[in-house]
Design a protein around this motif. Sequence first.
Motif, PDB file in Angstrom:
ATOM      1  N   LYS A 139       0.839  -1.206   0.000  1.00  0.00           N
ATOM      2  CA  LYS A 139       0.000   0.000   0.000  1.00  0.00           C
ATOM      3  C   LYS A 139       0.868   1.249   0.000  1.00  0.00           C
ATOM      4  O   LYS A 139       1.817   1.355   0.774  1.00  0.00           O
TER       5      LYS A 139
ATOM      6  N   ILE B 262       0.767   9.325  -8.723  1.00  0.00           N
ATOM      7  CA  ILE B 262      -0.514   8.703  -8.376  1.00  0.00           C
ATOM      8  C   ILE B 262      -1.059   7.929  -9.578  1.00  0.00           C
ATOM      9  O   ILE B 262      -1.529   6.786  -9.450  1.00  0.00           O
ATOM     10  N   GLY B 263      -0.976   8.541 -10.762  1.00  0.00           N
ATOM     11  CA  GLY B 263      -1.426   7.861 -11.970  1.00  0.00           C
ATOM     12  C   GLY B 263      -0.648   6.593 -12.249  1.00  0.00           C
ATOM     13  O   GLY B 263      -1.219   5.563 -12.642  1.00  0.00           O
TER      14      GLY B 263
ATOM     15  N   GLN C 185      -1.635   3.839  -9.654  1.00  0.00           N
ATOM     16  CA  GLN C 185      -2.982   3.319  -9.885  1.00  0.00           C
ATOM     17  C   GLN C 185      -3.041   2.370 -11.092  1.00  0.00           C
ATOM     18  O   GLN C 185      -3.968   1.564 -11.192  1.00  0.00           O
ATOM     19  N   LYS C 186      -2.059   2.469 -11.987  1.00  0.00           N
ATOM     20  CA  LYS C 186      -2.026   1.576 -13.150  1.00  0.00           C
ATOM     21  C   LYS C 186      -1.318   0.257 -12.875  1.00  0.00           C
ATOM     22  O   LYS C 186      -1.361  -0.662 -13.695  1.00  0.00           O
TER      23      LYS C 186
ATOM     24  N   GLU D 264      -0.530  -3.309 -10.845  1.00  0.00           N
ATOM     25  CA  GLU D 264      -1.321  -4.335 -10.164  1.00  0.00           C
ATOM     26  C   GLU D 264      -0.713  -4.710  -8.818  1.00  0.00           C
ATOM     27  O   GLU D 264      -1.386  -5.316  -7.983  1.00  0.00           O
TER      28      GLU D 264
ATOM     29  N   THR E 150      -1.531  -0.911  -4.085  1.00  0.00           N
ATOM     30  CA  THR E 150      -2.805  -0.218  -3.905  1.00  0.00           C
ATOM     31  C   THR E 150      -2.484   1.194  -3.428  1.00  0.00           C
ATOM     32  O   THR E 150      -1.488   1.411  -2.733  1.00  0.00           O
ATOM     33  N   PHE E 151      -3.317   2.139  -3.815  1.00  0.00           N
ATOM     34  CA  PHE E 151      -3.053   3.544  -3.496  1.00  0.00           C
ATOM     35  C   PHE E 151      -4.141   4.092  -2.594  1.00  0.00           C
ATOM     36  O   PHE E 151      -5.326   3.808  -2.768  1.00  0.00           O
ATOM     37  N   GLU E 152      -3.731   4.912  -1.628  1.00  0.00           N
ATOM     38  CA  GLU E 152      -4.675   5.568  -0.731  1.00  0.00           C
ATOM     39  C   GLU E 152      -4.295   7.031  -0.561  1.00  0.00           C
ATOM     40  O   GLU E 152      -3.135   7.359  -0.330  1.00  0.00           O
ATOM     41  N   GLU E 153      -5.277   7.882  -0.681  1.00  0.00           N
ATOM     42  CA  GLU E 153      -5.102   9.316  -0.441  1.00  0.00           C
ATOM     43  C   GLU E 153      -5.836   9.640   0.853  1.00  0.00           C
ATOM     44  O   GLU E 153      -7.068   9.724   0.870  1.00  0.00           O
TER      45      GLU E 153
END
Length: 281
Positions: A195, A215-216, A219-220, A222, A225-228
């Motif tokens: 993460k 961020i882009g 997010q692409k 696999e 996982t991204f969290e803001e």
Amino acid sequence: MIHFEGELLEDQNAKLDLDNRSFNYGDGLFETIRVINGKIMFWEDHYFRLMASMRILRMEIPMNFSPEYLEEQILQLIEANGLSQKPVKVKINVYRKPGGLYRPTTREVGYAIRTYELENPFYILNEEDYEVELFKDHYLTSGLLSTLKSTNKTLNILASIFAEENAYQNCLLVNENKSIVEAINGNLFVVKGNKIKTSPLSDGCLNGITRKQLIGIIQKTEEFTFEEASISPFELQKADELFITNVISGIQPITKYRKKKFENKVAKQLLAKLNTTARLG
């Protein structure tokens, strides 16, 4: 040479009015851009961030301030300074024209563009020791104004002095809710397992161009996982990695925070992807 109010001038011939509102009140913005061999990296993002920031500050955007016009002025200046085949840092300053006290008498703007030669055309990972500490003497205020690259950077200046006096390479800034917001000169990312997390703009962090690109990229993939979301100080010592992003250095790994030491595997991986994005963008 510099571009000053639309003219190419020798540095010594560019005279800043002592009534300049950026000088007197911090009534200005700046944009820092990376250019490689005459190609402006992420130019569309930089341009639209600058225009949005000018609107937020109720500045009057000149009719000729199109992306094509400003790009032409940047590249013209780079060529005039003999840097067309070099990596270059470009700084654009925009400021409201003189007049008035706190309440301006005009919304028209002036601007200047300067260039600085860089060492490397693409991002290189700095693996030297890089220790950080929290700066808690003053808080960064959450909200829209803190997301802008304004010329009012007193907090960053004081944090830089604190870092120098205490032999830290950087400091992390905290908002009034005691959340970690960003570093002195860039956005902060926290890695724990698969993460990756960064502060939301609502916490007051800079609306960074490299932040947006990264961020882009995340997010692409696999594998991550991204969290803001808001970052608690307690999360820092539990993290596997911490790193800072900005448009000039790309990704700067943090090697130590208090007693915790960090690796940089994810930073290396993401930096390679960021360089690829910069080449193709």
